[in-house]
Structure formats: structure tokens, C-alpha cells
Write a protein that holds these residues in place. Structure first.
Motif, PDB file in Angstrom:
ATOM      1  N   ALA A  55       0.846  -1.210   0.000  1.00 41.55           N
ATOM      2  CA  ALA A  55       0.000   0.000   0.000  1.00 41.55           C
ATOM      3  C   ALA A  55       0.877   1.255   0.000  1.00 41.55           C
ATOM      4  O   ALA A  55       0.534   2.276   0.574  1.00 41.55           O
ATOM      5  CB  ALA A  55      -0.929  -0.012   1.219  1.00 41.55           C
ATOM      6  N   ASN A 103      -1.960  -5.275   3.115  1.00 40.24           N
ATOM      7  CA  ASN A 103      -0.696  -4.626   3.472  1.00 40.24           C
ATOM      8  C   ASN A 103      -0.356  -4.926   4.919  1.00 40.24           C
ATOM      9  O   ASN A 103      -1.237  -5.056   5.765  1.00 40.24           O
ATOM     10  CB  ASN A 103      -0.807  -3.105   3.277  1.00 40.24           C
ATOM     11  CG  ASN A 103       0.549  -2.436   3.345  1.00 40.24           C
ATOM     12  OD1 ASN A 103       1.508  -2.894   2.724  1.00 40.24           O
ATOM     13  ND2 ASN A 103       0.659  -1.359   4.114  1.00 40.24           N
ATOM     14  N   ARG A 104       0.982  -5.030   5.163  1.00 38.31           N
ATOM     15  CA  ARG A 104       1.457  -5.252   6.535  1.00 38.31           C
ATOM     16  C   ARG A 104       0.842  -4.222   7.478  1.00 38.31           C
ATOM     17  O   ARG A 104       0.350  -4.558   8.543  1.00 38.31           O
ATOM     18  CB  ARG A 104       2.994  -5.155   6.522  1.00 38.31           C
ATOM     19  CG  ARG A 104       3.632  -5.233   7.878  1.00 38.31           C
ATOM     20  CD  ARG A 104       5.132  -5.149   7.758  1.00 38.31           C
ATOM     21  NE  ARG A 104       5.583  -3.861   7.221  1.00 38.31           N
ATOM     22  CZ  ARG A 104       6.843  -3.512   7.089  1.00 38.31           C
ATOM     23  NH1 ARG A 104       7.793  -4.364   7.416  1.00 38.31           N
ATOM     24  NH2 ARG A 104       7.175  -2.336   6.608  1.00 38.31           N
ATOM     25  N   THR A 105       0.876  -2.972   7.073  1.00 37.00           N
ATOM     26  CA  THR A 105       0.234  -1.919   7.868  1.00 37.00           C
ATOM     27  C   THR A 105      -1.178  -1.711   7.316  1.00 37.00           C
ATOM     28  O   THR A 105      -1.367  -1.071   6.280  1.00 37.00           O
ATOM     29  CB  THR A 105       1.040  -0.605   7.775  1.00 37.00           C
ATOM     30  OG1 THR A 105       2.418  -0.908   8.021  1.00 37.00           O
ATOM     31  CG2 THR A 105       0.546   0.440   8.754  1.00 37.00           C
ATOM     32  N   LYS A 147      -2.832   1.633   6.036  1.00 38.37           N
ATOM     33  CA  LYS A 147      -2.487   2.202   4.725  1.00 38.37           C
ATOM     34  C   LYS A 147      -3.328   1.575   3.612  1.00 38.37           C
ATOM     35  O   LYS A 147      -3.686   2.238   2.641  1.00 38.37           O
ATOM     36  CB  LYS A 147      -0.990   2.018   4.453  1.00 38.37           C
ATOM     37  CG  LYS A 147      -0.160   3.054   5.218  1.00 38.37           C
ATOM     38  CD  LYS A 147       1.312   2.744   5.222  1.00 38.37           C
ATOM     39  CE  LYS A 147       1.974   2.897   3.871  1.00 38.37           C
ATOM     40  NZ  LYS A 147       3.419   2.538   3.966  1.00 38.37           N
TER      41      LYS A 147
HETATM   42  P1  ATR Z   1       7.010   2.354  -3.154  1.00 40.77           P
HETATM   43  O1  ATR Z   1       6.982   3.813  -3.508  1.00 40.77           O
HETATM   44  O2  ATR Z   1       8.056   1.588  -3.953  1.00 40.77           O
HETATM   45  O3  ATR Z   1       5.675   1.707  -3.201  1.00 40.77           O
HETATM   46  P2  ATR Z   1       6.823   2.533  -0.278  1.00 40.77           P
HETATM   47  O4  ATR Z   1       5.833   3.619  -0.450  1.00 40.77           O
HETATM   48  O5  ATR Z   1       7.904   2.688   0.730  1.00 40.77           O
HETATM   49  O6  ATR Z   1       7.590   2.258  -1.652  1.00 40.77           O
HETATM   50  O7  ATR Z   1       6.006   1.159   0.002  1.00 40.77           O
HETATM   51  C1  ATR Z   1       6.639  -0.036   0.312  1.00 40.77           C
HETATM   52  C2  ATR Z   1       5.596  -1.138   0.490  1.00 40.77           C
HETATM   53  O8  ATR Z   1       6.269  -2.375   0.793  1.00 40.77           O
HETATM   54  C3  ATR Z   1       4.630  -0.896   1.655  1.00 40.77           C
HETATM   55  O9  ATR Z   1       3.388  -1.481   1.351  1.00 40.77           O
HETATM   56  C4  ATR Z   1       5.317  -1.649   2.796  1.00 40.77           C
HETATM   57  O10 ATR Z   1       4.458  -2.057   3.839  1.00 40.77           O
HETATM   58  P3  ATR Z   1       4.133  -1.063   5.061  1.00 40.77           P
HETATM   59  O11 ATR Z   1       3.132  -0.075   4.525  1.00 40.77           O
HETATM   60  O12 ATR Z   1       3.595  -1.935   6.129  1.00 40.77           O
HETATM   61  O13 ATR Z   1       5.449  -0.408   5.425  1.00 40.77           O
HETATM   62  C5  ATR Z   1       5.806  -2.873   2.067  1.00 40.77           C
HETATM   63  N1  ATR Z   1       6.904  -3.526   2.783  1.00 40.77           N
HETATM   64  C6  ATR Z   1       8.175  -3.095   2.883  1.00 40.77           C
HETATM   65  N2  ATR Z   1       8.907  -3.948   3.650  1.00 40.77           N
HETATM   66  C7  ATR Z   1       8.055  -4.929   4.041  1.00 40.77           C
HETATM   67  C8  ATR Z   1       8.192  -6.118   4.840  1.00 40.77           C
HETATM   68  N3  ATR Z   1       9.341  -6.451   5.401  1.00 40.77           N
HETATM   69  N4  ATR Z   1       7.092  -6.898   5.034  1.00 40.77           N
HETATM   70  C9  ATR Z   1       5.912  -6.566   4.468  1.00 40.77           C
HETATM   71  N5  ATR Z   1       5.714  -5.470   3.699  1.00 40.77           N
HETATM   72  C10 ATR Z   1       6.771  -4.659   3.485  1.00 40.77           C
END
Ligand code: ATR
Length: 274
Positions: A131, A153-155, A158
């Protein structure tokens, strides 16, 4: 050859070392005999405002904006396309006689990467993982094309925010866990998280949930662990280079007003990836 008439295009990112965009665009400019040059700029968050001001100050013709500036950049622009405004992220800027206009070519890039592989979107059901900025553009692209979206999404908050942002475009529902009851409902699964960028990242989804009927798309490149697993299972797999290519094609056309040499760009991308 760089001359006094060369038009400069840039990319603002942090980090920027890994970018493949300079190779793709410079090869395309050369192929069409255009006096343009695409340059990487390492722009840290605290200098973003100055860097955007420099587009006008240095008469730079256009830039790509990528991690982590796609959302923050909007407030420094003179105009933003309706689509980029709606998505809430800009990845391309055109300097049109000192008016800076922001566009989002990621959504189009994602849609074209699927269409180019004859993957249908209309009336199909997607599971989008993630997300962040990329997920927003992808969800927007799917909904605009008449597809339906489950988002995880993990969070969770979002994912809920994305649902709220786009629910007037079509069907979008948040899922708080991914199990068979979700994956069996969907035709296409999209990894829009950053998982897979680092070699020791966990997979964004257990391969046991994939079936050969699934299309598996990943925004990450080169080939991720889960892409390899999906291929073994027999899924149709679309990697992140498709979206990279097609967002570049759309950006090229915004800056030059000319049709991009897609085959040359694709060839260059394959060359730099091997
Ligand atoms: P981008 O612009 O490339 O989309 P971003 O806005 O930083 O980069 O988004 C990264 C995504 O990868 C987010 O959905 C993030 O989840 P969170 O919103 O919970 O942070 C996800 N993500 C990154 N590392 C993760 C992990 N270790 N496990 C699960 N989701 C992860």
C-alpha cells in the motif's frame, strides 16, 4: 554529442545508483537522433525543494521522480495532471517554459505491461500486496480499467486509506490476512511491496497459495524468488521490467512529444539486465 543545444532530462532519487532509466532513455534519444541527455541526480530528502527549483534555474527539460520523493514533490509543482493528483504521486515532470507540470506514468506503465502480455484487466479480480506509492498507482490503473481489487498490506491502515481514496472508481476491499479463501477468488496477484529487492527478503506471499491458473506480477526486478517459484508452479509471470519499460515509454512521450522507440528501449533494458 553534448552541445550548447542539448536538452537535459534527469532523474531525482535517493539512492540513484541502481537506476536503469538513463540507459533506456539515452539509447532511445540516440536512436531517434534527438539532442537530449538523461542524467541521474542523487537528491536527498532535505534538498528536494532546491532540486525542483533547479529544474527551472538550470532550464532542465524534464525529470523522473522516484523513491522516496514521488509524494513529497507534489507541493513544489505549478501544475499536476488530474491522474497524478488522484493517485497522489508524481513520477514525471515536464518543464514547459518555466511551468513545472507533474504526471504519473506508473499507472499507465503497469496497465500497458499487462496488456502487452495479453492479460485482461476488465472484470478480472486482483490481489494487490502493498500500500505504498507503487501500489496506489497500480490500484488506480486496475480500477480505471474495470478490474476489481483485494488489497493486503502489513500496515493495515495504509490499505484502508487506499480503499477510501479509490472506492468511487470501482470494487476495492481490504483483506487482513491472505489465505486460500482470498487467493482462490482472484485471477491475478501483484506484489507491489518492496519485498524481493534484497536477496534475503522473505517472500511477500507463500508460494503454496499460488495455482497454475494465476497470473503473478511483481514490480520488483530482476527476477525475485517468488517469481521463480510462480514459474515453477506454471503461473504466467510478469516481472517489474514491464512496468519500468512502459512508464518510461509514457514519460519519453511527455518530454519529447514524439512516439517512443519501444523496441529499442526494450532491447536496451534486456541488455543492461543481463
Ligand atoms: P514504493 O513507492 O516503492 O511503493 P513505499 O511507499 O515505501 O515504496 O512502500 C513499500 C511497500 O512495501 C509498503 O506497502 C510496505 O508495507 P508497510 O506499509 O507496512 O510499510 C511494504 N513492505 C516493505 N517492507 C516490508 C516487509 N518487510 N514486510 C511486508 N511489507 C513490506
Amino acid at each position: 554529442m553534448i552541445t550548447g543545444k542539448t536538452k537535459i532530462i534527469g532523474i531525482f532519487a535517493d539512492p540513484v545508483e541502481h537506476t536503469l532509466s538513463p540507459s533506456i532513455h539515452n539509447e532511445a534519444f540516440q536512436y531517434l537522433g534527438l539532442n537530449y541527455c538523461y542524467v541521474p541526480f542523487h537528491v536527498k530528502k532535505e534538498y528536494l525543494k532546491d532540486a525542483i527549483f533547479a529544474i527551472k534555474a538550470l532550464n532542465i527539460k524534464g525529470v523522473n521522480i522516484t523513491v522516496p520523493h514521488k509524494e513529497a514533490v507534489i507541493k513544489y509543482l505549478d501544475e499536476v495532471s488530474d491522474e497524478a493528483k488522484y493517485i497522489g504521486a508524481v513520477n514525471t515532470i515536464l518543464n514547459n517554459e518555466e511551468t513545472l507540470k507533474g504526471f504519473n506514468t506508473d499507472a499507465k506503465g503497469f496497465v500497458l505491461s499487462l496488456k502487452n502480455e495479453k492479460i485482461l484487466i476488465k472484470d478480472k479480480i486482483f490481489l494487490v500486496l502493498g500500500a505504498g506509492g507503487a501500489a496506489k498507482a497500480i490500484v488506480y490503473g486496475i480500477l480505471k480499467e474495470g478490474g476489481r481489487v483485494y488489497i493486503y498490506n502489513r500496515t493495515l491502515a495504509k490499505a484502508m486509506a487506499i480503499k477510501e481514496r479509490f472506492s468511487n472508481l470501482g470494487f476495492i476491499e481490504v483483506v487482513s490476512i491472505i489465505d486460500k479463501s482470498v487467493t482462490e477468488k482472484v485471477q491475478t496477484i501483484v506484489n507491489a511491496t518492496s519485498l524481493g529487492l534484497k536477496k534475503d527478503d522473505p517472500m511477500p506471499l507463500s508460494p503454496e497459495l499460488l495455482k497454475s491458473e494465476h497470473v503473478y506480477c511483481d514490480i520488483v526486478y530482476p527476477e525475485t524468488h517468488l517469481m521463480k517459484e510462480a514459474e515453477k508452479i506454471g503461473c504466467k509471470v510478469i516481472g517489474g521490467t514491464g512496468m519500468l519499460l512502459w512508464q518510461a515509454v509514457a514519460a519519453f512521450e511527455i518530454w519529447t512529444g514524439l512516439q517512443a522507440p519501444v523496441e529499442i528501449m526494450k532491447k536496451t533494458l534486456n541488455k543492461v539486465l543481463t
